[in-house]
Design an enzyme around this catalytic site. Structure first.
Site, mmCIF file in Angstrom:
data_model
loop_
_atom_site.group_PDB
_atom_site.id
_atom_site.type_symbol
_atom_site.label_atom_id
_atom_site.label_comp_id
_atom_site.label_asym_id
_atom_site.label_seq_id
_atom_site.Cartn_x
_atom_site.Cartn_y
_atom_site.Cartn_z
ATOM 1 N N HIS A 234 0.786 -1.231 0.000
ATOM 2 C CA HIS A 234 0.000 0.000 0.000
ATOM 3 C C HIS A 234 0.822 1.288 0.000
ATOM 4 O O HIS A 234 0.299 2.366 -0.286
ATOM 5 C CB HIS A 234 -0.902 -0.017 1.242
ATOM 6 C CG HIS A 234 -2.201 0.697 1.076
ATOM 7 N ND1 HIS A 234 -2.438 1.633 0.093
ATOM 8 C CD2 HIS A 234 -3.356 0.622 1.785
ATOM 9 C CE1 HIS A 234 -3.674 2.095 0.211
ATOM 10 N NE2 HIS A 234 -4.250 1.501 1.223
ATOM 11 N N SER B 5 -9.493 11.252 -0.038
ATOM 12 C CA SER B 5 -8.457 11.600 -1.009
ATOM 13 C C SER B 5 -8.138 13.092 -0.974
ATOM 14 O O SER B 5 -9.032 13.934 -0.959
ATOM 15 C CB SER B 5 -8.927 11.219 -2.412
ATOM 16 O OG SER B 5 -8.032 11.731 -3.376
ATOM 17 N N GLN C 68 -14.586 3.434 1.616
ATOM 18 C CA GLN C 68 -15.470 3.102 0.504
ATOM 19 C C GLN C 68 -14.612 2.840 -0.728
ATOM 20 O O GLN C 68 -13.807 3.687 -1.112
ATOM 21 C CB GLN C 68 -16.454 4.241 0.205
ATOM 22 C CG GLN C 68 -17.358 3.887 -0.952
ATOM 23 C CD GLN C 68 -18.306 4.987 -1.387
ATOM 24 O OE1 GLN C 68 -19.154 4.756 -2.217
ATOM 25 N NE2 GLN C 68 -18.170 6.193 -0.852
#
Length: 637
Positions: free
Chosen positions: A329, A445, A545
């Site tokens: 990641h 984000s 999400q």
């Protein structure tokens, strides 16, 4: 949260064309910190915290000094928080990558009829990977634009450049994210194929020509046969990468003393990606079990050693049809994993017959097996790594649940944000399971800014607490009042989301203040040694999400021992939830959480139906818009 839609654009995707990440006003962050934590800690503790915060933010105090230094740093850096954030979130973390850090994308189960189907799928996928890399290298990916809140803003595309060119190098104290771009070394032109815990070099360029699918199939067939040769079998060195980062760094320091090992490590560290050809697992391949197999390979008796976790992209292709991607990641966010995966699935669907038509090269050099020299010390490390992986496998509790009561279409009809609605539902669920709310992480984000990654939306708001308390059985509050509280909770969630995506949330700012104090070699400010601060960064509920347009889903493990990982994928008529927890924690249960979540979502729907049968668009729009950039404490973004 939804962050991107892909459009053809005149923008270059150059990060420098975007604004710099702003630094919020100090008072705004400190006020918001108190608002976020006041209802999550005992009153006595909060009184002490309030005094600590006031002292930190006082005129002429340490907070002002640190804020000034951060503003200076912002002038000198493209992104003032990027290095601090990368080290804090990933590189300093000593936990093993599988489950604890690496998210996975789980594809729809494939129906392979034999080994040739598996290799055909793999060849097709590798061909898609090479096409996608060519798009990245040629800067031909369309620039993405924000959607959802504040839609339309161009987003930084820098993360895509790291998909096939980076590597997470383990260190005894901190890891290093290595970029492979070099003016001296040639670009990597090989993929590593893992098969039966062995690693093979598959050159994808031969004589300056890219291998076509027929060539790739031929080479994969050779690799499969080579992996079956018992007397050539090498130790399962990949297991070392599944261990804690310090343990793996110590083992690697021993490995590199031998030139054979150095050469093998170099080939893996410089490859484009891994393709892991997994054995059948004799496991019922429902969604939950496929998620588990993707997260940890099923342990040493299955495919746990058939991985190399330091590489950003590992494409897993199981003989039993269990396929997906394991992602390291640190170089990029989940949206990049989604976009790459969706491109590959569309590519494969659109080019199923290339293998038949393509002509193969007459002379292909044989793939090369990577070899290892294992000292007794390495054997000891391997044994310990295997034991710790098995423990991780037994500990992880995963429930992938498709909620079919309704999807985002129903929520939108209520004039509510689907993401905010689901976040309030998760708070409702946690409260019903545990009788309290806890610090919650939802990634937001910040790609609107140069080199932007994420900040945190703190979903456990005071407004969410008021709503979930009102929904408790025995409450005398009317349905109309409950509905008003739901609206207020959703509005608070939406407001915080806007603050986060515009660079005005608190987590990155507090991290920056903490880290710049370290750089200045100041005594640790009391704000960061206060119990409330430790509580604030212990994310018992870690959520994200991750919407998809292809049939696949994302999942990950909890980030704390007594926590839950909750990833969700809202679709038109259903919502897919992936809930993880650890079996060793007596307080948590993925099954109980999912069962409770189902009930909470139905209760929220019932409430909406009772009270919103005549939703007036003007009224509801006014409710949601109000002043979306003003928090309860009056601070503005």
């Amino acid at each position: 949260m939804p962050v991107s839609k892909r459009e053809q654009s005149k923008d270059t995707g150059d990060p420098c064309a975007l604004p710099k990440l702003p630094i919020p006003p100090l008072k705004q962050t400190l006020d918001m910190y108190l608002t976020c934590m006041g209802h999550l800690v005992p009153e006595d503790q909060f009184r002490k915290t309030k005094a600590v915060v006031e002292k930190f933010g006082a005129p002429g105090g340490v907070g002002e000094t640190l804020q000034k230094k951060l503003l200076e740093r912002s002038e000198q850096k493209a992104n003032w928080v990027y290095d601090y954030w990368l080290e804090d979130m990933y590189l300093n973390n000593r936990l093993a990558l599988p489950v604890n850090s690496s998210p996975v994308m789980v594809f729809h189960k494939q129906n392979f009829k034999g080994q040739s189907d598996v290799l055909r799928f793999a060849a097709n996928l590798i061909s898609g990977v090479l096409e996608y890399k060519a798009l990245i290298d040629g800067r031909a990916l369309p620039v993405e634009h924000a959607r959802g809140q504040l839609a339309g803003t161009p987003l930084c595309m820098d993360q895509y450049n790291k998909v096939f060119t980076s590597y997470r190098l383990p260190g005894t104290k901190t890891d290093t994210l290595v970029a492979q771009k070099s003016t001296v070394m040639p670009e990597p032109e090989h993929i590593i194929v893992a098969c039966k815990n062995q690693f093979f070099v598959l050159d994808v360029m031969v004589n300056f020509r890219r291998l076509n699918e027929k060539d790739l199939y031929t080479q994969l067939e050779r690799i499969r046969k080579m992996a079956d040769i018992e007397e050539e079998r090498q130790p399962p060195i990949g297991l070392l990468t599944s261990d804690g980062r310090t343990q793996w760094a110590e083992a690697r320091n021993i490995l590199i003393k031998d030139s054979t090992n150095r050469d093998s490590l170099d080939m893996i560290e410089r490859c484009l990606c891994l393709v892991c050809l997994d054995e059948e697992t004799a496991t019922e391949l429902n969604d939950s079990n496929r998620a588990l197999l993707m997260l940890h390979g099923g342990g040493t008796d299955k495919n746990g050693g058939n991985r190399w976790y330091d590489k950003p992209m590992q494409f897993v292709i199981g003989a039993d049809g269990c396929c997906g991607v394991v992602c390291e990641h640190s170089p990029f966010e989940g949206i990049v994993l989604v976009q790459c995966s969706e491109y590959l699935l569309r590519y494969m669907r659109g080019s199923p017959s290339k293998l038949v038509r393509a002509a193969s090269m007459s002379e292909l050099p044989a793939p090369r097996r990577l070899r290892w020299k294992c000292s007794p010390d390495i054997q000891t490390f391997l044994s310990a790594s295997a034991d710790r992986l098995q423990k991780l496998v037994k500990n992880l509790d995963m429930n992938v649940h498709k909620f079919t009561g309704y999807g985002k279409e129903f929520i939108k009809r209520q004039k509510m944000s689907p993401d905010a609605y689901v976040q309030v539902a998760l708070q409702f669920t946690f409260y019903r399971c545990h009788g309290r709310l806890v610090p919650t992480y939802e990634s937001a984000s910040i790609r609107r800014f140069q080199e932007g990654r994420v900040d945190n939306i703190r979903s456990s708001t005071p407004e969410a607490l008021a709503f979930v308390k009102a929904m408790a059985s025995g409450s005398k509050i009317t349905d109309a009042e409950k509905m008003e509280l739901l609206w207020t909770a959703i509005k608070a969630q939406t407001n915080y989301t806007i603050l986060a995506i515009t660079g005005m949330a608190i987590d990155n700012h507090l991290l920056g203040l903490r880290e710049i104090a370290k750089e200045l070699k100041l005594e640790k400010p009391e704000l960061f040694s206060d119990t409330t601060y430790a509580t604030s960064i212990h994310f018992t509920l870690s959520t994200s999400q991750v919407p998809t347009t292809e049939e696949m889903f994302c999942c990950y493990g909890p980030v704390v021992p007594n926590g839950y990982g909750a990833c969700y994928n809202p679709q038109t008529d259903h919502i897919l939830f992936c809930v993880s927890s650890f079996r060793e924690c007596a307080e948590t249960s993925s099954d109980l959480f999912v069962k409770t979540l189902e009930g909470c979502l139905k209760e929220m729907q019932d409430l909406c139906r009772k009270c919103n049968t005549e939703v007036k668009p003007a009224d509801s729009t006014q409710r949601m818009e109000g002043n979306p950039k003003v928090m309860k404490n009056g601070s503005k973004s």
